[in-house]
Design a protein around this motif. Structure first.
Motif, PDB file in Angstrom:
ATOM      1  N   SER A   1      25.521  92.244 -92.976  1.00 20.77           N
ATOM      2  CA  SER A   1      24.778  93.392 -93.491  1.00 20.77           C
ATOM      3  C   SER A   1      24.731  93.342 -95.015  1.00 20.77           C
ATOM      4  CB  SER A   1      25.445  94.690 -93.039  1.00 20.77           C
ATOM      5  OG  SER A   1      24.826  95.801 -93.658  1.00 20.77           O
ATOM      6  N   TYR A   2      23.558  93.613 -95.560  1.00 21.28           N
ATOM      7  CA  TYR A   2      23.415  93.672 -97.018  1.00 21.28           C
ATOM      8  C   TYR A   2      23.496  95.109 -97.523  1.00 21.28           C
ATOM      9  CZ  TYR A   2      22.032  88.804 -96.684  1.00 21.28           C
ATOM     10  OH  TYR A   2      22.015  87.459 -96.426  1.00 21.28           O
ATOM     11  N   ASP A   3      23.708  96.049 -96.598  1.00 22.08           N
ATOM     12  CA  ASP A   3      23.876  97.459 -96.953  1.00 22.08           C
ATOM     13  C   ASP A   3      25.359  97.789 -96.835  1.00 22.08           C
ATOM     14  OD1 ASP A   3      23.996 100.195 -97.140  1.00 22.08           O
ATOM     15  OD2 ASP A   3      22.239 100.564 -95.868  1.00 22.08           O
ATOM     16  N   PRO A   4      26.026  98.137 -97.939  1.00 23.51           N
ATOM     17  CA  PRO A   4      27.467  98.381 -97.878  1.00 23.51           C
ATOM     18  C   PRO A   4      27.858  99.527 -96.952  1.00 23.51           C
ATOM     19  CG  PRO A   4      26.560  99.090 -99.987  1.00 23.51           C
ATOM     20  CD  PRO A   4      25.493  98.312 -99.299  1.00 23.51           C
ATOM     21  N   SER A   5      26.920 100.405 -96.635  1.00 24.06           N
ATOM     22  CA  SER A   5      27.231 101.533 -95.758  1.00 24.06           C
ATOM     23  C   SER A   5      27.023 101.193 -94.283  1.00 24.06           C
ATOM     24  CB  SER A   5      26.367 102.742 -96.132  1.00 24.06           C
ATOM     25  OG  SER A   5      24.987 102.465 -95.913  1.00 24.06           O
ATOM     26  N   VAL A   6      26.482 100.009 -93.995  1.00 24.72           N
ATOM     27  CA  VAL A   6      26.231  99.580 -92.615  1.00 24.72           C
ATOM     28  C   VAL A   6      27.098  98.362 -92.322  1.00 24.72           C
ATOM     29  CG1 VAL A   6      24.513  98.758 -90.964  1.00 24.72           C
ATOM     30  CG2 VAL A   6      23.862 100.431 -92.710  1.00 24.72           C
ATOM     31  N   SER A   7      27.849  98.407 -91.249  1.00 18.10           N
ATOM     32  CA  SER A   7      28.745  97.306 -90.926  1.00 18.10           C
ATOM     33  C   SER A   7      27.974  96.096 -90.405  1.00 18.10           C
ATOM     34  CB  SER A   7      29.770  97.751 -89.873  1.00 18.10           C
ATOM     35  OG  SER A   7      29.129  97.968 -88.626  1.00 18.10           O
ATOM     36  N   ASP A   8      28.607  94.938 -90.489  1.00 19.39           N
ATOM     37  CA  ASP A   8      28.011  93.719 -89.937  1.00 19.39           C
ATOM     38  C   ASP A   8      27.778  93.871 -88.435  1.00 19.39           C
ATOM     39  OD1 ASP A   8      28.213  92.648 -92.453  1.00 19.39           O
ATOM     40  OD2 ASP A   8      29.978  91.416 -92.017  1.00 19.39           O
ATOM     41  N   GLU A   9      28.708  94.542 -87.759  1.00 18.09           N
ATOM     42  CA  GLU A   9      28.591  94.703 -86.312  1.00 18.09           C
ATOM     43  C   GLU A   9      27.381  95.565 -85.955  1.00 18.09           C
ATOM     44  OE1 GLU A   9      31.301  96.028 -82.465  1.00 18.09           O
ATOM     45  OE2 GLU A   9      32.225  95.613 -84.408  1.00 18.09           O
ATOM     46  N   ASP A  10      27.158  96.646 -86.706  1.00 12.30           N
ATOM     47  CA  ASP A  10      25.988  97.491 -86.442  1.00 12.30           C
ATOM     48  C   ASP A  10      24.693  96.732 -86.737  1.00 12.30           C
ATOM     49  OD1 ASP A  10      27.458  99.604 -85.543  1.00 12.30           O
ATOM     50  OD2 ASP A  10      27.416 100.720 -87.436  1.00 12.30           O
ATOM     51  N   SER A  11      24.708  95.900 -87.763  1.00  9.95           N
ATOM     52  CA  SER A  11      23.519  95.091 -88.064  1.00  9.95           C
ATOM     53  C   SER A  11      23.256  94.101 -86.938  1.00  9.95           C
ATOM     54  CB  SER A  11      23.714  94.343 -89.389  1.00  9.95           C
ATOM     55  OG  SER A  11      23.761  95.246 -90.477  1.00  9.95           O
ATOM     56  N   ALA A  12      24.327  93.520 -86.383  1.00  3.89           N
ATOM     57  CA  ALA A  12      24.173  92.593 -85.266  1.00  3.89           C
ATOM     58  C   ALA A  12      23.638  93.323 -84.036  1.00  3.89           C
ATOM     59  CB  ALA A  12      25.508  91.919 -84.946  1.00  3.89           C
ATOM     60  N   ALA A  13      24.079  94.561 -83.838  1.00  2.00           N
ATOM     61  CA  ALA A  13      23.573  95.352 -82.716  1.00  2.00           C
ATOM     62  C   ALA A  13      22.075  95.601 -82.867  1.00  2.00           C
ATOM     63  CB  ALA A  13      24.331  96.677 -82.626  1.00  2.00           C
ATOM     64  N   THR A  14      21.622  95.782 -84.101  1.00  2.89           N
ATOM     65  CA  THR A  14      20.198  95.966 -84.343  1.00  2.89           C
ATOM     66  C   THR A  14      19.424  94.689 -84.025  1.00  2.89           C
ATOM     67  OG1 THR A  14      20.620  97.623 -86.062  1.00  2.89           O
ATOM     68  CG2 THR A  14      18.470  96.541 -86.090  1.00  2.89           C
ATOM     69  N   VAL A  15      19.959  93.539 -84.446  1.00  5.38           N
ATOM     70  CA  VAL A  15      19.315  92.250 -84.150  1.00  5.38           C
ATOM     71  C   VAL A  15      19.240  92.039 -82.646  1.00  5.38           C
ATOM     72  CG1 VAL A  15      19.559  89.741 -84.348  1.00  5.38           C
ATOM     73  CG2 VAL A  15      19.988  91.203 -86.340  1.00  5.38           C
ATOM     74  N   TYR A  16      20.353  92.309 -81.958  1.00 11.75           N
ATOM     75  CA  TYR A  16      20.372  92.174 -80.502  1.00 11.75           C
ATOM     76  C   TYR A  16      19.354  93.121 -79.859  1.00 11.75           C
ATOM     77  CZ  TYR A  16      21.851  92.871 -75.685  1.00 11.75           C
ATOM     78  OH  TYR A  16      21.855  93.002 -74.324  1.00 11.75           O
ATOM     79  N   GLY A  17      19.284  94.352 -80.363  1.00 12.57           N
ATOM     80  CA  GLY A  17      18.359  95.333 -79.809  1.00 12.57           C
ATOM     81  C   GLY A  17      16.911  94.894 -79.904  1.00 12.57           C
ATOM     82  N   LYS A  18      16.555  94.252 -81.010  1.00  6.42           N
ATOM     83  CA  LYS A  18      15.187  93.765 -81.164  1.00  6.42           C
ATOM     84  C   LYS A  18      14.883  92.659 -80.158  1.00  6.42           C
ATOM     85  CE  LYS A  18      14.750  94.923 -86.086  1.00  6.42           C
ATOM     86  NZ  LYS A  18      14.578  94.386 -87.463  1.00  6.42           N
ATOM     87  N   LYS A  19      15.867  91.810 -79.885  1.00 10.31           N
ATOM     88  CA  LYS A  19      15.663  90.757 -78.889  1.00 10.31           C
ATOM     89  C   LYS A  19      15.504  91.358 -77.498  1.00 10.31           C
ATOM     90  CE  LYS A  19      18.243  87.176 -81.434  1.00 10.31           C
ATOM     91  NZ  LYS A  19      17.159  86.165 -81.521  1.00 10.31           N
ATOM     92  N   ALA A  20      16.290  92.399 -77.209  1.00  2.33           N
ATOM     93  CA  ALA A  20      16.186  93.055 -75.913  1.00  2.33           C
ATOM     94  C   ALA A  20      14.819  93.715 -75.752  1.00  2.33           C
ATOM     95  CB  ALA A  20      17.301  94.092 -75.761  1.00  2.33           C
ATOM     96  N   GLU A  21      14.352  94.367 -76.800  1.00  2.00           N
ATOM     97  CA  GLU A  21      13.034  95.005 -76.745  1.00  2.00           C
ATOM     98  C   GLU A  21      11.934  93.964 -76.557  1.00  2.00           C
ATOM     99  OE1 GLU A  21      12.408  98.935 -79.107  1.00  2.00           O
ATOM    100  OE2 GLU A  21      13.592  97.606 -80.403  1.00  2.00           O
ATOM    101  N   ALA A  22      12.069  92.834 -77.232  1.00  2.00           N
ATOM    102  CA  ALA A  22      11.064  91.777 -77.099  1.00  2.00           C
ATOM    103  C   ALA A  22      11.014  91.240 -75.671  1.00  2.00           C
ATOM    104  CB  ALA A  22      11.365  90.644 -78.082  1.00  2.00           C
ATOM    105  N   ALA A  23      12.145  91.332 -74.959  1.00  2.00           N
ATOM    106  CA  ALA A  23      12.197  90.866 -73.572  1.00  2.00           C
ATOM    107  C   ALA A  23      11.707  91.929 -72.592  1.00  2.00           C
ATOM    108  CB  ALA A  23      13.620  90.456 -73.212  1.00  2.00           C
ATOM    109  N   GLY A  24      11.403  93.128 -73.120  1.00  2.00           N
ATOM    110  CA  GLY A  24      10.901  94.194 -72.255  1.00  2.00           C
ATOM    111  C   GLY A  24      11.951  95.175 -71.811  1.00  2.00           C
TER     112      GLY A  24
END
Length: 293
Positions: free
Chosen positions: A117-140
């Protein structure tokens, strides 16, 4: 009275020290009620495994039939895999293996992505959850909530019986010592005996409701903090059928993608879904266990 230079100097130093401090000045200048900026904790993982060594040779033998029959030099190169082009191996790595037989071509791809994460207020884990979420959405699939707890929807995965998990009893799984969960050739994995094949009694060519549902994108249990499977069938070169099963999972701040594909040599043949799904899920579970060791 005699003048004593040492005493005068000491008095001057004491006066200078009591005249004010940088700390007091900084406190005086601080604005009351100013918000405190909290810095999110870093991710659990700071490095990534070497992708082309993440899958053992024993597992590759099961996933890539035909390689074992190649001459020794070709066999070794096939098992070594081909590393993905990357400019930062601490952030993203991947590897591809492929094997051809007279009946089909099988391809395995494993990708690891460490999210920062490049935002100090957002954890790396939450950023990874966002990346994962986009992949899940792309899969339907619907976007998952930002949660570090594993999925608990037992109805999502027909082979999600906890008693069938290879990690529950290593002695009951022939592949337990391999660390990947893929059973050696000729053996039967617990996942295969605990529940019917994903396609049930329907053939892959049947468009029945049950068979279609088991091939639709769905969430999986007992793999990382969140995981999903996607099964797609498409026509490749010369109208040959190509089936690709993808398993994507997140563990803390790392997102892992497994793509296991088979392309039939004969245009009339349809690669089976059940075997590809079972082996892709078993490999994903093994990778999750290994990355957490």
């Amino acid at each position: 009275m005699a003048y004593v230079p040492g005493i005068a100097l000491l008095a001057a130093l004491v006066a200078g020290c009591t005249g004010g401090s940088g700390t007091e000045d900084a406190t005086a200048d601080a604005k009351p009620g100013a918000p405190t900026v909290s810095v999110a904790p870093p991710g659990k993982y700071q490095t990534l495994p070497e992708a082309c060594r993440s899958v053992s040779v024993n597992t590759l033998k099961q996933l890539l039939p035909g390689v074992a029959d190649l001459p020794e030099d070709q066999r070794e190169r096939a098992y070594e895999g081909r590393a993905s082009v990357t400019y930062d191996t601490d952030r993203k790595v991947g590897c591809t293996w492929q094997a051809r037989t007279s009946d089909s071509t099988r391809t395995l791809v494993v990708d690891f992505e460490r999210v920062v994460s490049y935002d100090p207020s957002v954890s790396d884990e939450d950023s990874a959850a966002t990346v994962y979420g986009k992949k899940a959405e792309a899969a339907g699939l619907p976007a998952p909530s930002l949660s570090s707890s594993p999925s608990t929807d037992d109805s999502a995965d027909p082979s999600a019986d906890p008693s069938a998990d290879a990690s529950a009893d290593p002695s009951a799984d022939p592949a337990a010592s391999d660390g990947t969960g893929v059973a050696p050739q000729g053996s039967t994995s617990p996942a295969a005996t605990a529940s019917p094949a994903p396609n049930g009694s329907d053939s892959d060519g049947d468009d029945g409701t049950n068979a279609s549902a088991e091939r639709a994108p769905r969430t999986l249990n007992n793999i990382g903090n969140a995981a999903f499977l996607n099964d797609s069938l498409e026509s490749g070169d010369s109208a040959a059928q190509r089936r690709t099963v993808s398993v994507v999972f997140r563990t803390s701040n790392v997102v892992v993608t497994v793509r296991y594909a088979e392309q039939a040599a004969d245009a009339d043949d349809v690669p089976e879904s059940a075997e590809l799904q079972e082996k892709a899920q078993a490999l994903a579970r093994g990778l999750d266990e290994n990355i957490n060791e």
